[in-house]
Design an enzyme around this catalytic site. Structure first.
Site, PDB file in Angstrom:
ATOM      1  N   ASN A 271       0.845  -1.196   0.000  1.00 36.36           N
ATOM      2  CA  ASN A 271       0.000   0.000   0.000  1.00 36.36           C
ATOM      3  C   ASN A 271       0.879   1.243   0.000  1.00 36.36           C
ATOM      4  O   ASN A 271       1.925   1.279   0.648  1.00 36.36           O
ATOM      5  CB  ASN A 271      -0.887   0.011   1.256  1.00 36.36           C
ATOM      6  CG  ASN A 271      -1.778   1.232   1.334  1.00 36.36           C
ATOM      7  OD1 ASN A 271      -2.409   1.621   0.349  1.00 36.36           O
ATOM      8  ND2 ASN A 271      -1.831   1.876   2.490  1.00 36.36           N
TER       9      ASN A 271
ATOM     10  N   HIS B  60       1.036   4.972   1.212  1.00 40.32           N
ATOM     11  CA  HIS B  60       0.361   5.779   2.237  1.00 40.32           C
ATOM     12  C   HIS B  60       1.010   7.156   2.332  1.00 40.32           C
ATOM     13  O   HIS B  60       2.242   7.263   2.387  1.00 40.32           O
ATOM     14  CB  HIS B  60       0.436   5.072   3.602  1.00 40.32           C
ATOM     15  CG  HIS B  60      -0.281   5.828   4.670  1.00 40.32           C
ATOM     16  ND1 HIS B  60      -1.658   5.818   4.789  1.00 40.32           N
ATOM     17  CD2 HIS B  60       0.181   6.639   5.647  1.00 40.32           C
ATOM     18  CE1 HIS B  60      -2.004   6.582   5.809  1.00 40.32           C
ATOM     19  NE2 HIS B  60      -0.917   7.107   6.343  1.00 40.32           N
TER      20      HIS B  60
ATOM     21  N   ASP C 271      -2.508   0.222   8.055  1.00 40.56           N
ATOM     22  CA  ASP C 271      -1.284   1.019   7.859  1.00 40.56           C
ATOM     23  C   ASP C 271      -0.161   0.626   8.824  1.00 40.56           C
ATOM     24  O   ASP C 271       0.660   1.469   9.215  1.00 40.56           O
ATOM     25  CB  ASP C 271      -1.583   2.528   8.009  1.00 40.56           C
ATOM     26  CG  ASP C 271      -2.575   3.022   6.971  1.00 40.56           C
ATOM     27  OD1 ASP C 271      -2.630   2.434   5.879  1.00 40.56           O
ATOM     28  OD2 ASP C 271      -3.305   3.978   7.254  1.00 40.56           O
TER      29      ASP C 271
END
Ligand code: GRF
Length: 218
Positions: free
Chosen positions: A115, A117, A153
């Site tokens: 991911n 971020h 996260d």
């Protein structure tokens, strides 16, 4: 010589503009990134990222949660998404502006997933990162690519890119500046994964090269 058949098969999940997807498309088309973009999944049918993928001839699956006026459940979304990823033979999944939280079951069954971020993790998990950085008076900000795990996260951070917050930066300006970094960081990270320099199993590279690796803009 390598052919697209033997390139790492990468699927991208999106929800919005898709500027990071576009960077990957451009790098692949200009032969600067040896991956095969096997497909794009969007959970938003109006996402401009879909147009970008279609223009590049990349298969797109839209799993909208507003189709027929009914919200697709997360379980249904994930079941279809997993089937699609398997059908494409995806070996790596990239979340590039994908705005739904995925379940632990999905993450465990999916190919390795990373991911992008917009913060220097572990700081500023979640949303509104730019405004929160300014409100805190932080000097440094940036973006991270991390392994996706069930905790939001919180997976191993692989790479980061850093900038200095300007005293007059607004959240919008900061977002634009961070996006410039993102557009370098994401393809760089994927290239490192392809060449085997970054681990996707959560282990660190080694004591002499601790993660995250940082891309410093000059
Ligand atoms: C990026 O800023 C990324 O950090 C965040 O969502 C945004 C997606 O931008 N996760 P785009 O859709 O790639 O333009």
């Amino acid at each position: 010589m390598n052919t697209s058949q033997s390139y790492l098969k990468v699927a991208v999940l999106v929800s919005g503009n898709g500027s990071n997807l576009q960077v990957l498309i451009d790098k692949v088309q200009s032969k600067q990134l040896p991956i095969h973009l096997v497909g794009v999944i969007s959970n938003i049918k109006e996402a401009y990222a879909i147009t970008r993928a279609q223009k590049a001839g990349i298969p797109v699956t839209v799993l909208s949660h507003t189709d027929s006026g009914k919200r697709m459940t997360m379980a249904t979304f994930q079941r279809h998404a997993l089937e699609q990823l398997r059908a494409w033979g995806a070996e790596l999944v990239v979340l590039a502006g994908f705005m739904r939280i995925l379940s632990a079951e999905f993450i465990e069954q999916s190919p390795p997933m990373i991911n992008l971020h917009p913060s220097l993790l572990p700081h500023y998990k979640g949303l509104d990162t730019h405004a929160r950085v300014i409100a805190s008076g932080d000097k440094w900000h940036g973006c991270s690519v991390h392994i996706v795990t069930p905790k939001l996260d919180s997976g191993q951070v692989l790479t980061q890119s850093v900038l200095e917050v300007g005293i007059h930066d607004t959240p919008e300006q900061l977002q634009k500046r961070v996006q410039v970094l993102e557009h370098c960081l994401l393809p760089w990270t994927i290239a490192l994964i392809v060449q085997g320099s970054l681990p996707l199993d959560g282990c660190t590279v080694g004591a002499t090269l601790p993660l995250p690796w940082r891309l410093i803009a000059v």
